[in-house]
Design a protein around this motif. Structure first.
Motif, mmCIF file in Angstrom:
data_model
loop_
_atom_site.group_PDB
_atom_site.id
_atom_site.type_symbol
_atom_site.label_atom_id
_atom_site.label_comp_id
_atom_site.label_asym_id
_atom_site.label_seq_id
_atom_site.Cartn_x
_atom_site.Cartn_y
_atom_site.Cartn_z
ATOM 1 N N LYS A 176 45.071 40.309 49.378
ATOM 2 C CA LYS A 176 45.745 41.364 48.637
ATOM 3 C C LYS A 176 47.024 41.732 49.372
ATOM 4 C CE LYS A 176 44.971 45.680 46.370
ATOM 5 N NZ LYS A 176 43.968 46.344 45.576
ATOM 6 N N VAL A 177 48.126 41.805 48.633
ATOM 7 C CA VAL A 177 49.420 42.132 49.222
ATOM 8 C C VAL A 177 49.439 43.624 49.574
ATOM 9 C CG1 VAL A 177 51.904 42.237 48.830
ATOM 10 C CG2 VAL A 177 50.588 40.307 47.948
ATOM 11 N N VAL A 178 49.716 43.912 50.846
ATOM 12 C CA VAL A 178 49.745 45.280 51.339
ATOM 13 C C VAL A 178 51.175 45.821 51.378
ATOM 14 C CG1 VAL A 178 49.184 46.740 53.324
ATOM 15 C CG2 VAL A 178 47.664 44.879 52.686
ATOM 16 N N ALA A 179 52.122 44.971 51.777
ATOM 17 C CA ALA A 179 53.530 45.385 51.863
ATOM 18 C C ALA A 179 54.419 44.160 51.722
ATOM 19 C CB ALA A 179 53.797 46.080 53.188
ATOM 20 N N VAL A 180 55.632 44.366 51.212
ATOM 21 C CA VAL A 180 56.592 43.270 51.059
ATOM 22 C C VAL A 180 57.940 43.679 51.626
ATOM 23 C CG1 VAL A 180 55.496 42.287 49.013
ATOM 24 C CG2 VAL A 180 57.270 43.977 48.739
ATOM 25 N N VAL A 233 61.634 39.395 46.774
ATOM 26 C CA VAL A 233 60.340 38.746 46.975
ATOM 27 C C VAL A 233 59.646 38.643 45.621
ATOM 28 C CG1 VAL A 233 58.120 38.987 48.158
ATOM 29 C CG2 VAL A 233 60.210 39.678 49.311
ATOM 30 N N SER A 234 58.920 37.548 45.386
ATOM 31 C CA SER A 234 58.339 37.286 44.072
ATOM 32 C C SER A 234 57.002 37.976 43.821
ATOM 33 C CB SER A 234 58.176 35.779 43.861
ATOM 34 O OG SER A 234 57.331 35.241 44.849
ATOM 35 N N VAL A 235 56.407 38.595 44.840
ATOM 36 C CA VAL A 235 55.149 39.330 44.646
ATOM 37 C C VAL A 235 55.382 40.803 44.951
ATOM 38 C CG1 VAL A 235 53.672 37.348 45.159
ATOM 39 C CG2 VAL A 235 54.380 38.843 47.013
ATOM 40 N N LYS A 236 54.430 41.643 44.539
ATOM 41 C CA LYS A 236 54.560 43.076 44.801
ATOM 42 C C LYS A 236 53.269 43.596 45.418
ATOM 43 C CE LYS A 236 53.303 44.380 40.055
ATOM 44 N NZ LYS A 236 52.686 43.149 39.728
ATOM 45 N N GLU A 237 53.334 44.798 45.973
ATOM 46 C CA GLU A 237 52.152 45.405 46.578
ATOM 47 C C GLU A 237 51.035 45.503 45.548
ATOM 48 O OE1 GLU A 237 52.876 49.085 48.635
ATOM 49 O OE2 GLU A 237 54.701 48.304 49.545
ATOM 50 N N GLY A 238 49.818 45.180 45.978
ATOM 51 C CA GLY A 238 48.661 45.242 45.091
ATOM 52 C C GLY A 238 48.315 43.923 44.438
ATOM 53 N N ASP A 239 49.226 42.937 44.444
ATOM 54 C CA ASP A 239 48.938 41.623 43.857
ATOM 55 C C ASP A 239 47.862 40.904 44.669
ATOM 56 O OD1 ASP A 239 50.796 41.887 41.858
ATOM 57 O OD2 ASP A 239 52.262 40.510 42.739
ATOM 58 N N THR A 240 47.029 40.119 43.982
ATOM 59 C CA THR A 240 46.085 39.231 44.647
ATOM 60 C C THR A 240 46.712 37.847 44.633
ATOM 61 O OG1 THR A 240 44.232 40.543 43.868
ATOM 62 C CG2 THR A 240 43.727 38.328 44.645
ATOM 63 N N ASP A 251 57.498 34.572 51.748
ATOM 64 C CA ASP A 251 57.292 34.572 50.302
ATOM 65 C C ASP A 251 57.095 33.154 49.768
ATOM 66 O OD1 ASP A 251 57.226 35.603 47.655
ATOM 67 O OD2 ASP A 251 59.362 35.177 47.430
ATOM 68 N N ASP A 252 57.873 32.192 50.258
ATOM 69 C CA ASP A 252 57.766 30.822 49.742
ATOM 70 C C ASP A 252 56.540 30.075 50.242
ATOM 71 O OD1 ASP A 252 59.040 30.942 52.206
ATOM 72 O OD2 ASP A 252 60.292 29.200 51.847
ATOM 73 N N ASP A 253 55.768 30.656 51.195
ATOM 74 C CA ASP A 253 54.514 30.043 51.642
ATOM 75 C C ASP A 253 53.342 30.401 50.737
ATOM 76 O OD1 ASP A 253 55.750 28.811 53.774
ATOM 77 O OD2 ASP A 253 55.203 30.353 55.221
ATOM 78 N N ILE A 254 53.455 31.492 49.981
ATOM 79 C CA ILE A 254 52.394 31.927 49.098
ATOM 80 C C ILE A 254 52.327 30.970 47.903
ATOM 81 C CG2 ILE A 254 51.627 33.792 47.573
ATOM 82 C CD1 ILE A 254 52.757 35.728 49.652
#
Length: 97
Positions: free
Chosen positions: A40-44, A58-65, A88-91
């Protein structure tokens, strides 16, 4: 007082999700070998600047799985909790319900 880590550039702070040990029906699942691959993304971070100086968010946001690579990331311990920092590009992707 709890510390909060704010990632820089295009880094993402992730708390890995432990796989369930039981199904909803109460069946015990065998332990898997290997690493956990979702979190789970905690911070970006704010993103990075390209060659023209434009901010690439960044392509994801806090709360994303998210789906994570088997290897990689930097382990970070804040208090009693363990987190991992990824670029970000490793996810690998975002998991939806």
């Amino acid at each position: 007082m709890a510390k909060r880590l704010l990632p820089l550039l295009n880094r993402v702070l992730v708390e890995k999700i432990a796989p369930p040990s039981k199904t909803t029906a109460g069946i015990l699942l065998p332990e898997k070998t290997g690493k956990l691959n979702s979190g789970k993304v905690v911070a970006v971070g704010p993103g990075f600047r390209d060659r023209e100086g434009k901010l690439v968010p960044v392509s994801v946001k806090e709360g994303d799985t998210v789906l994570l690579p088997e290897y990689g990331g930097t382990e970070v311990k804040l208090g009693e909790k363990e987190y991992h920092l990824y670029r970000d590009d490793d996810i690998l992707g975002t998991l939806r319900d």
